[in-house]
Every structure is written in structure tokens, then in C-alpha cells.
Design an enzyme around this catalytic site. Sequence first.
Site, PDB file in Angstrom:
ATOM      1  N   ARG A 174      -4.403  -8.848  -2.877  1.00  0.00           N
ATOM      2  CA  ARG A 174      -3.198  -8.605  -3.329  1.00  0.00           C
ATOM      3  C   ARG A 174      -2.429  -9.469  -4.000  1.00  0.00           C
ATOM      4  O   ARG A 174      -1.568  -9.248  -4.893  1.00  0.00           O
ATOM      5  CB  ARG A 174      -2.710  -8.107  -1.506  1.00  0.00           C
ATOM      6  CG  ARG A 174      -2.679  -7.190  -1.359  1.00  0.00           C
ATOM      7  CD  ARG A 174      -1.584  -6.770   0.094  1.00  0.00           C
ATOM      8  NE  ARG A 174      -1.020  -5.765   1.117  1.00  0.00           N
ATOM      9  CZ  ARG A 174      -0.864  -5.334   1.240  1.00  0.00           C
ATOM     10  NH1 ARG A 174      -0.326  -6.272   2.318  1.00  0.00           N
ATOM     11  NH2 ARG A 174      -0.257  -3.498   1.175  1.00  0.00           N
ATOM     12  N   ARG A 189      -7.598  -5.600 -11.173  1.00  0.00           N
ATOM     13  CA  ARG A 189      -7.411  -4.479 -11.295  1.00  0.00           C
ATOM     14  C   ARG A 189      -7.256  -3.741 -11.950  1.00  0.00           C
ATOM     15  O   ARG A 189      -7.276  -2.536 -12.259  1.00  0.00           O
ATOM     16  CB  ARG A 189      -5.796  -4.566 -10.286  1.00  0.00           C
ATOM     17  CG  ARG A 189      -5.507  -3.953  -9.674  1.00  0.00           C
ATOM     18  CD  ARG A 189      -4.692  -4.164  -8.766  1.00  0.00           C
ATOM     19  NE  ARG A 189      -3.587  -4.660  -8.875  1.00  0.00           N
ATOM     20  CZ  ARG A 189      -2.216  -5.008  -8.648  1.00  0.00           C
ATOM     21  NH1 ARG A 189      -3.084  -5.083  -7.429  1.00  0.00           N
ATOM     22  NH2 ARG A 189      -1.642  -5.882  -9.522  1.00  0.00           N
ATOM     23  N   TYR A 220      -3.740   9.262   8.240  1.00  0.00           N
ATOM     24  CA  TYR A 220      -3.869   9.169   6.682  1.00  0.00           C
ATOM     25  C   TYR A 220      -4.796  10.118   6.594  1.00  0.00           C
ATOM     26  O   TYR A 220      -4.630  10.993   6.123  1.00  0.00           O
ATOM     27  CB  TYR A 220      -4.649   7.648   6.396  1.00  0.00           C
ATOM     28  CG  TYR A 220      -3.932   6.679   6.065  1.00  0.00           C
ATOM     29  CD1 TYR A 220      -2.878   6.458   5.131  1.00  0.00           C
ATOM     30  CD2 TYR A 220      -4.090   5.691   7.001  1.00  0.00           C
ATOM     31  CE1 TYR A 220      -2.207   5.113   5.317  1.00  0.00           C
ATOM     32  CE2 TYR A 220      -2.956   4.129   6.742  1.00  0.00           C
ATOM     33  CZ  TYR A 220      -2.266   4.513   6.293  1.00  0.00           C
ATOM     34  OH  TYR A 220      -1.815   3.253   5.584  1.00  0.00           O
ATOM     35  N   ASP A 247     -11.363  -1.248   2.569  1.00  0.00           N
ATOM     36  CA  ASP A 247     -10.927  -0.780   3.040  1.00  0.00           C
ATOM     37  C   ASP A 247     -11.028  -0.126   3.843  1.00  0.00           C
ATOM     38  O   ASP A 247     -12.199   0.251   4.359  1.00  0.00           O
ATOM     39  CB  ASP A 247     -10.070   0.323   1.950  1.00  0.00           C
ATOM     40  CG  ASP A 247      -8.626   1.055   1.922  1.00  0.00           C
ATOM     41  OD1 ASP A 247      -7.030  -0.482   1.495  1.00  0.00           O
ATOM     42  OD2 ASP A 247      -8.306   1.737   2.650  1.00  0.00           O
ATOM     43  N   ARG A 274      -5.187  -9.723   4.570  1.00  0.00           N
ATOM     44  CA  ARG A 274      -5.593  -8.951   3.427  1.00  0.00           C
ATOM     45  C   ARG A 274      -4.993  -9.901   2.268  1.00  0.00           C
ATOM     46  O   ARG A 274      -4.397 -10.251   1.086  1.00  0.00           O
ATOM     47  CB  ARG A 274      -3.779  -8.196   3.588  1.00  0.00           C
ATOM     48  CG  ARG A 274      -3.653  -7.114   4.320  1.00  0.00           C
ATOM     49  CD  ARG A 274      -4.376  -5.754   4.298  1.00  0.00           C
ATOM     50  NE  ARG A 274      -4.582  -5.195   3.093  1.00  0.00           N
ATOM     51  CZ  ARG A 274      -4.135  -3.848   3.233  1.00  0.00           C
ATOM     52  NH1 ARG A 274      -3.759  -3.625   3.715  1.00  0.00           N
ATOM     53  NH2 ARG A 274      -4.561  -3.212   1.012  1.00  0.00           N
TER      54      ARG A 274
END
Length: 342
Positions: A31, A40, A153, A76, A27
Site C-alpha cells: 500500500r 503495481r 461486497y 485479499d 495492510r
Amino acid sequence: MTKIKNDLLLRALKGENVERPPVWMMRQAGRFLPDFRKLREKHSFFERCETPELATEITIMPVNQVGVDAAIIFSDILVIPQALGVEVQMIPGTGPFIPNPIRTMEQVQAIPDIDVKDRLSYVYEALKMTKSALNNEVPLIGFAGSPWTVFCYMVEGKGSKTFDQAKAFCYTQPEAAHLLLEKITNATIAYLKEKAASGADVLQVFDSWGGLLSPMDYETFSLQYIRRIVDEIHSHAPVIVFAKGCWFALEEMSTMPVSALGVDWTITPQLAREFTHNKITLQGNFDPARLLSPIPEIERLAKQMVDDFGTSKYIANLGHGILPNVPVDHAQAFINAIKNYS
Ligand code: CP3
């Protein structure tokens, strides 16, 4: 294929001797870096994923800013349910949200057989663009979620500590659960093959929620599908399987044609080597929260980790994704500690 200048990762995956272990962080692309946080504010999550220029920019950030030995494409695991026609939202500060989670056989049957090549063309574009931006400095890793983790999910509809609705679906409607796992598996195989064809030098499968299953259920609902994926893709690129919390399956997983297995921080390097009979390259396993320790402590523990795994057949990494609140100089200290290992 042109030779990659820093090929430590590729050599470690082959089990060859290396001057020092390669290091990257799960990751790492987006992040913890301030430049990512700025992006972002301007672009939504899926806009960042679907715009090859943005995905490329985010992917190379950690290579340029902290000097990792590999890039991992910014994307993702949930682009697969999207491609299968299931709406996925990313709620800032909360995480994934699926407004209409899968709960019935009818819903599973309604999922179409899709052309992954067409539906996820933006990912392949991002890979090609990143590959060219990297200029063969370091290898590029492509990834997918394991069928079980993606299923979690799709059925739960959101993140969860227990994923009990996903598990209940398996235990009350096993036929529907297996049909859904099969559909995810087929899409994932085609997706990863296309990623390799688009320039991914290595493929990693994230089974982030495998450790929620008992060893018996793990074989039934997760590992058999991962095995099918590995069998299909290992001739296209070296494969790393990271199954969090699945130390109990390490021995069995080491019989698959994988190039490396990821391990989390709840197992000692010594035990992980024992379970895999010292035969396979291991990747891990620094506790991500340990990057919040004072820097001298990070340096000491990182060195200890390499002492314990050994420098060959080893890829230094965290035991799961880097936390968003890790200061950049702490991440940098971790990378440097591995690079300066002697
Ligand atoms: O390694 C990388 O940095 C490449 C990018 C990457 C993302 N997601 C970007 C992302 C990778 C490899 C993933 C994989 C992923 N996504 C996994 C498996 C690895 C793991 O951490 O267990 C899982 C379970 C997901 C699902 C997911 N996506 C969650 C639970 C969340 C919310 C929590 C969070 O911040 O990670 C996401 C959103 C997401 N995926 C973000 C990023 C950078 C944050 C959202 C944002 O930036 O707006």
C-alpha cells in the site's frame, strides 16, 4: 516446528511476558511502500495475488524495509467470493467491483459447494514460499474477511460507506442472507485451516464492516458466524479477531476462544481493557491518519498508546489499515517508537 527467532507476537498472543510489545501494521503488505507501487505498474492486482513469487516478495517487503515483528501474507479477502464462482474485478484507483452481485435466493442457491483446497491453491503456495523466504525470522499471519464483510461486497457489488443494499438484503430476504453467510462461513473455515497447514503461524479475521450493524443485528448477521469460525480454527493456530467499530461487542467477543482482539482508534485503551476485563491480549489502535502527523508527534502518541494499553497482553498496531499516502519515514518512526519503548 522450528522455533521462530523473533517470537514476540506469538508470546503476546499467549499472554506471556515480553521485553516490549510486538508491532506490525494492518495492510502493511502493499500500500505505502514505493517498491510495491513499482510492482503495481507491471502486474495487475490479481496477478500479484495469484503469483506466489510476487506475493512472497510483497509480503516480506515491510519486514525488511521497516522492521515489523510479523509478516502478513499478501492477498485479499475477496479471493473467497472468487473461489465461490463470483467474478471480482479490482479497478485501479477505485477498488473491488462485482459485475453480478448477489441479490436473490436463486443466486445464493446456485453458489456451489467448492473445494477450497483446490480453488485457492495459489494462496497456500504463496504461504509456503513466504515461510521459506522468511527463514523463521518473524511469524507469518494468514487472514480472511469475516462472513459479514465478504457478504457486504458480494451483495453490494462494490465498496460503499453504508453498504445499504447489503443491509437491505438481510432485512428483506433474511433466509437468503443467512444461507449466503453460511456458505461463506463454510468456505472460510476450510480456507483458514488450510492456511494454517501451509505455514500461517497466526490467523486474523477482518470484520471491517461489522460496525455498520446495530449491536442486535451484529450478533445476528456477523458475530454468530465469526464465533463458528473461531470455534473451528482456534486449535489450528492462534486467532485474532479485528472487528472495526464494534467496541459494543468487545465483552462478548472476549468470551470466544480467541488469542487477541483488535480495536480501532475510536475507543480508549482503558475502556477496551475494561470491556475485556483485562483478560485478553488487545491489538491496535493508532489512528492510521495520525501517521500523517509530524514525526515527533507520532513518537509521542505511540508512546502514550503503549503507556495506556500496558506492555503485556498487547500488540501494537494501527486501528485499521495503513493509508497509501503515508510517508515511509513516518511509518518507520511509528515502528521505532514501539521498539524503543521503555
Ligand atoms: O495486510 C496486508 O497488507 C495484506 C494484504 C491485504 C490486502 N487486502 C491487499 C490489497 C489485506 C489484509 C487485505 C484485506 C482487505 N481487503 C480488507 C480487510 C481489511 C480492511 O482494510 O478493512 C478489505 C475490506 C478488502 C477489500 C479491498 N481490497 C478493498 C476495499 C480494496 C481497495 C482499496 C485499497 O486500496 O485497499 C482492495 C484492494 C487491495 N487489497 C489492494 C491491496 C494492496 C490495493 C489494490 C492494488 O494494489 O492494486
